[in-house]
Scaffold this motif. Sequence first.
Motif, PDB file in Angstrom:
ATOM      1  N   GLU A 179      15.865 -15.067 -37.011  1.00  0.00           N
ATOM      2  CA  GLU A 179      17.146 -14.206 -36.360  1.00  0.00           C
ATOM      3  C   GLU A 179      16.681 -13.460 -35.234  1.00  0.00           C
ATOM      4  O   GLU A 179      17.456 -13.661 -34.008  1.00  0.00           O
ATOM      5  CB  GLU A 179      17.619 -13.201 -37.509  1.00  0.00           C
ATOM      6  CG  GLU A 179      18.397 -14.012 -38.775  1.00  0.00           C
ATOM      7  CD  GLU A 179      19.845 -14.155 -38.295  1.00  0.00           C
ATOM      8  OE1 GLU A 179      20.336 -14.129 -37.066  1.00  0.00           O
ATOM      9  OE2 GLU A 179      20.565 -14.745 -39.092  1.00  0.00           O
ATOM     10  N   ILE A 180      15.444 -12.995 -35.243  1.00  0.00           N
ATOM     11  CA  ILE A 180      14.783 -12.258 -34.013  1.00  0.00           C
ATOM     12  C   ILE A 180      14.934 -13.322 -33.016  1.00  0.00           C
ATOM     13  O   ILE A 180      14.922 -12.998 -31.796  1.00  0.00           O
ATOM     14  CB  ILE A 180      13.384 -11.636 -34.285  1.00  0.00           C
ATOM     15  CG1 ILE A 180      13.529 -10.660 -35.408  1.00  0.00           C
ATOM     16  CG2 ILE A 180      12.731 -11.266 -33.116  1.00  0.00           C
ATOM     17  CD1 ILE A 180      12.263 -10.018 -35.978  1.00  0.00           C
ATOM     18  N   LEU A 181      14.032 -14.388 -33.318  1.00  0.00           N
ATOM     19  CA  LEU A 181      14.043 -15.485 -32.222  1.00  0.00           C
ATOM     20  C   LEU A 181      15.373 -15.985 -31.514  1.00  0.00           C
ATOM     21  O   LEU A 181      15.408 -16.248 -30.391  1.00  0.00           O
ATOM     22  CB  LEU A 181      13.337 -16.513 -32.823  1.00  0.00           C
ATOM     23  CG  LEU A 181      11.878 -16.136 -33.381  1.00  0.00           C
ATOM     24  CD1 LEU A 181      11.180 -17.431 -34.075  1.00  0.00           C
ATOM     25  CD2 LEU A 181      10.919 -15.893 -32.320  1.00  0.00           C
ATOM     26  N   PHE A 182      16.173 -16.229 -32.553  1.00  0.00           N
ATOM     27  CA  PHE A 182      17.476 -16.830 -31.940  1.00  0.00           C
ATOM     28  C   PHE A 182      17.964 -15.678 -31.095  1.00  0.00           C
ATOM     29  O   PHE A 182      18.640 -16.035 -29.917  1.00  0.00           O
ATOM     30  CB  PHE A 182      18.477 -16.854 -33.203  1.00  0.00           C
ATOM     31  CG  PHE A 182      19.946 -17.283 -33.063  1.00  0.00           C
ATOM     32  CD1 PHE A 182      19.918 -18.899 -32.697  1.00  0.00           C
ATOM     33  CD2 PHE A 182      20.904 -17.001 -32.874  1.00  0.00           C
ATOM     34  CE1 PHE A 182      21.028 -19.455 -32.632  1.00  0.00           C
ATOM     35  CE2 PHE A 182      22.142 -17.267 -32.707  1.00  0.00           C
ATOM     36  CZ  PHE A 182      22.197 -18.758 -32.612  1.00  0.00           C
ATOM     37  N   ALA A 205       8.447 -11.239 -35.187  1.00  0.00           N
ATOM     38  CA  ALA A 205       8.634 -12.412 -35.848  1.00  0.00           C
ATOM     39  C   ALA A 205       7.428 -13.125 -36.332  1.00  0.00           C
ATOM     40  O   ALA A 205       7.641 -13.654 -37.470  1.00  0.00           O
ATOM     41  CB  ALA A 205       9.342 -13.510 -34.852  1.00  0.00           C
ATOM     42  N   ALA A 206       6.306 -13.150 -35.526  1.00  0.00           N
ATOM     43  CA  ALA A 206       5.054 -13.548 -35.924  1.00  0.00           C
ATOM     44  C   ALA A 206       4.672 -12.954 -37.214  1.00  0.00           C
ATOM     45  O   ALA A 206       4.097 -13.589 -38.234  1.00  0.00           O
ATOM     46  CB  ALA A 206       3.852 -13.595 -34.859  1.00  0.00           C
ATOM     47  N   GLY A 207       4.762 -11.681 -37.366  1.00  0.00           N
ATOM     48  CA  GLY A 207       4.261 -10.757 -38.368  1.00  0.00           C
ATOM     49  C   GLY A 207       5.069 -11.167 -39.790  1.00  0.00           C
ATOM     50  O   GLY A 207       4.646 -11.497 -40.736  1.00  0.00           O
ATOM     51  N   GLU A 208       6.291 -11.463 -39.512  1.00  0.00           N
ATOM     52  CA  GLU A 208       7.201 -11.861 -40.822  1.00  0.00           C
ATOM     53  C   GLU A 208       6.670 -13.301 -41.301  1.00  0.00           C
ATOM     54  O   GLU A 208       6.522 -13.470 -42.493  1.00  0.00           O
ATOM     55  CB  GLU A 208       8.600 -11.814 -40.394  1.00  0.00           C
ATOM     56  CG  GLU A 208       9.232 -10.615 -39.940  1.00  0.00           C
ATOM     57  CD  GLU A 208       9.605  -9.777 -41.183  1.00  0.00           C
ATOM     58  OE1 GLU A 208       8.820 -10.070 -42.412  1.00  0.00           O
ATOM     59  OE2 GLU A 208      10.257  -8.630 -40.967  1.00  0.00           O
TER      60      GLU A 208
END
Length: 388
Positions: free
Chosen positions: A332-335, A280-283
């Motif tokens: 989406e990853i975080l959710f 997520a951070a990378g995106e």
Amino acid sequence: MSNDVLSRVRALLPGIRARAEDTDRQRRVPSETIAELAEAGVFQLLQPKRYGGHEQNPGVLYESVRAIAGACPSSGWVTSVLGVHPWQISLFDERAQDDVWKSTPGALVSSSYAPTGKLTVAEGGFRLSGRWSFSSGSDHCQWVLLGTLCFRDEGQPPEYLTALVPRSDYTVEDVWDVIGLSGTGSNDIVIEDAFVPAHRAYSSVEQDRLRGPGQAVNTSPIYRLPFGMVFSYAITNAIVGAAEGAYEAHVDRMKERVRLSYGGQKVAEDPFAHVRVARAAGEIEAAILALDHNVAEQIRYVESGEEIPQRIRLRARRDQVLGTERALRAIEILFENSGGHSIKRGNPIERHWRDAHAGTVHVINDVERALAMYGRGEFGVPIDAGMY
């Protein structure tokens, strides 16, 4: 001055974050938030110094928008659109700029660019009627920019014009009832036969050629940048900011969360959670780096007096829609990694997830169309003038 505005904006974030749920519930950004942001100077970042503005590199606005959207996506979205409009008005005839800012330097302007109204040629200008939707922040504004089609000659294609209309000539109809970006107050604009002087209409042909009558008096290089980048980057930075806010909320909560279903494992010690957070951070960071790089490069061209190459303009739009996609992938990853808590109404993950998805349906985020334009350019296929 740019650092002053950013520091003032950051000082406002706790209050904006505290009002985020009320913003959603009220379906509009609170007047208190608008007043605070106006006092901070964020709406005047791209406004000419001749009218008390800061005439700043658009990157300063984008950084401010990301910060605000991180606290409240609806407030960030409204800041993005109200903050970018002074840049476009600066390209209008000087008389139009005087109409908006001479007596009221802090005037705010909303917009609705889809040409859904009816424009007819009249002596000295045009007559305008119709209804326009999705005018974010319109409750707080004294003017509106409206997309129109002008049919001048029979048998000829219409000309797209942006008309600048004062609040006295239109009404705002409260129709905003949605599941995402609920607090943006993106209501309808209704006009019944208003007169638009010729100097308050700006041609898209001039806009696509990076020209405008306002350049005669506003000589800063920022007013020679493409609309396709300046406006679209305001929108995408609001979505990226929403993802940043979701990321911060997620990490803060996951530091303390224990998964009882997995034997009381702390999420902070879960290697799979580590991977998801890294992705997520990378995106998010990839989106920001690409957006900032394109702004900086186009600024270098206009500051040197060079024409911005078509490939650079197309790349900026490519990276804009990809930036939106990256932000959405991150959220989406975080959710998903937040578990059942993420669907509880009122928490930042849930709200930012809804708002980021809502932001992606803006016409400027037509991913395939923007990528196809870039591909046509790479293969040397002619590209119609448009949003790049």
